[in-house]
Design a protein around this motif. Structure first.
Motif, PDB file in Angstrom:
ATOM      1  N   LEU A  11       1.570  -0.019   1.667  1.00 12.12           N
ATOM      2  CA  LEU A  11       2.101  -0.118   0.302  1.00 12.12           C
ATOM      3  C   LEU A  11       1.050  -0.652  -0.672  1.00 12.12           C
ATOM      4  CD1 LEU A  11       5.658  -1.577   1.008  1.00 12.12           C
ATOM      5  CD2 LEU A  11       5.122   0.716   0.146  1.00 12.12           C
ATOM      6  N   LEU A  12       0.342  -1.704  -0.253  1.00 12.07           N
ATOM      7  CA  LEU A  12      -0.695  -2.277  -1.101  1.00 12.07           C
ATOM      8  C   LEU A  12      -1.818  -1.279  -1.353  1.00 12.07           C
ATOM      9  CD1 LEU A  12      -0.872  -5.833   0.504  1.00 12.07           C
ATOM     10  CD2 LEU A  12      -0.022  -5.299  -1.805  1.00 12.07           C
ATOM     11  N   GLU A  13      -2.199  -0.533  -0.319  1.00 11.95           N
ATOM     12  CA  GLU A  13      -3.230   0.493  -0.480  1.00 11.95           C
ATOM     13  C   GLU A  13      -2.773   1.583  -1.437  1.00 11.95           C
ATOM     14  OE1 GLU A  13      -3.859   1.591   3.642  1.00 11.95           O
ATOM     15  OE2 GLU A  13      -5.765   0.510   3.682  1.00 11.95           O
ATOM     16  N   ALA A  14      -1.529   2.017  -1.311  1.00 13.34           N
ATOM     17  CA  ALA A  14      -0.996   3.086  -2.149  1.00 13.34           C
ATOM     18  C   ALA A  14      -0.974   2.696  -3.627  1.00 13.34           C
ATOM     19  CB  ALA A  14       0.411   3.467  -1.691  1.00 13.34           C
ATOM     20  N   ARG A  15      -0.792   1.416  -3.902  1.00 16.97           N
ATOM     21  CA  ARG A  15      -0.750   0.930  -5.285  1.00 16.97           C
ATOM     22  C   ARG A  15      -2.119   0.482  -5.794  1.00 16.97           C
ATOM     23  NH1 ARG A  15       4.762  -0.504  -4.834  1.00 16.97           N
ATOM     24  NH2 ARG A  15       5.849   1.416  -5.301  1.00 16.97           N
ATOM     25  N   LEU A  17      -3.847  -2.092  -4.801  1.00 12.17           N
ATOM     26  CA  LEU A  17      -3.940  -3.554  -4.884  1.00 12.17           C
ATOM     27  C   LEU A  17      -4.783  -4.177  -3.776  1.00 12.17           C
ATOM     28  CD1 LEU A  17      -0.220  -4.348  -5.770  1.00 12.17           C
ATOM     29  CD2 LEU A  17      -2.204  -4.564  -7.286  1.00 12.17           C
ATOM     30  N   PRO A  96       1.243  -9.288  -8.669  1.00 10.90           N
ATOM     31  CA  PRO A  96       1.863  -7.988  -8.378  1.00 10.90           C
ATOM     32  C   PRO A  96       1.931  -7.699  -6.878  1.00 10.90           C
ATOM     33  CG  PRO A  96      -0.189  -7.696  -9.618  1.00 10.90           C
ATOM     34  CD  PRO A  96       0.072  -9.154  -9.521  1.00 10.90           C
ATOM     35  N   LEU A 100       5.411  -6.918  -4.709  1.00  8.40           N
ATOM     36  CA  LEU A 100       5.541  -5.793  -3.789  1.00  8.40           C
ATOM     37  C   LEU A 100       5.912  -6.289  -2.387  1.00  8.40           C
ATOM     38  CD1 LEU A 100       5.232  -2.717  -3.492  1.00  8.40           C
ATOM     39  CD2 LEU A 100       2.836  -3.130  -2.927  1.00  8.40           C
ATOM     40  N   TRP A 104       9.286  -5.528  -0.317  1.00  7.68           N
ATOM     41  CA  TRP A 104       9.157  -4.913   1.021  1.00  7.68           C
ATOM     42  C   TRP A 104       9.966  -5.681   2.052  1.00  7.68           C
ATOM     43  CZ3 TRP A 104       5.953  -7.583   4.786  1.00  7.68           C
ATOM     44  CH2 TRP A 104       5.864  -6.926   6.027  1.00  7.68           C
TER      45      TRP A 104
END
Length: 107
Positions: A11-15, A17, A96, A100, A104
């Motif tokens: 999730l962090l990679e996709a955003r 961050l 942020p 997230l 999650w």
């Protein structure tokens, strides 16, 4: 119930961050089981992901060692803390990333 840290990493990679991962020792960071996300080191229980957030009066990074000693299995932070045996997810902005992570884990 816990969830694999690998889900949060994705999730962090996709955003955009996530800046990097310092794996710690033992199993790969992605397989670490996270039970909850905690912002206050005084409330860390075994299985928690501790989010180190810089604040106006206190910097959460100063409490990383105490959180790990209390049972945190991973750390979400803007800066590296040397000498930890747990994975550290290094992010560009802690707030942020914390939002997230909380969504999650706590939906």
């Amino acid at each position: 119930m816990s969830a694999p840290l690998g889900e949060l990493i994705a999730l962090l990679e996709a955003r955009g961050l996530l800046r990097g991962i310092v794996p710690g020792v033992g199993a790969g960071a992605g397989s670490v089981a996270v039970a909850e996300v905690v912002l206050d080191s005084r409330h860390v229980a075994p299985g928690a992901l501790f989010a180190a957030v810089p604040g106006e009066r206190r910097d959460g990074h100063a409490f990383v060692p105490a959180a790990v000693a209390a049972g945190a299995v991973a750390v979400l932070a803007e800066r590296l803390t040397d000498g930890l045996a747990v994975p550290q997810l290094l992010v560009a902005a802690a707030r942020p990333a914390l939002a997230l992570a909380a969504a999650w884990r706590h939906g």
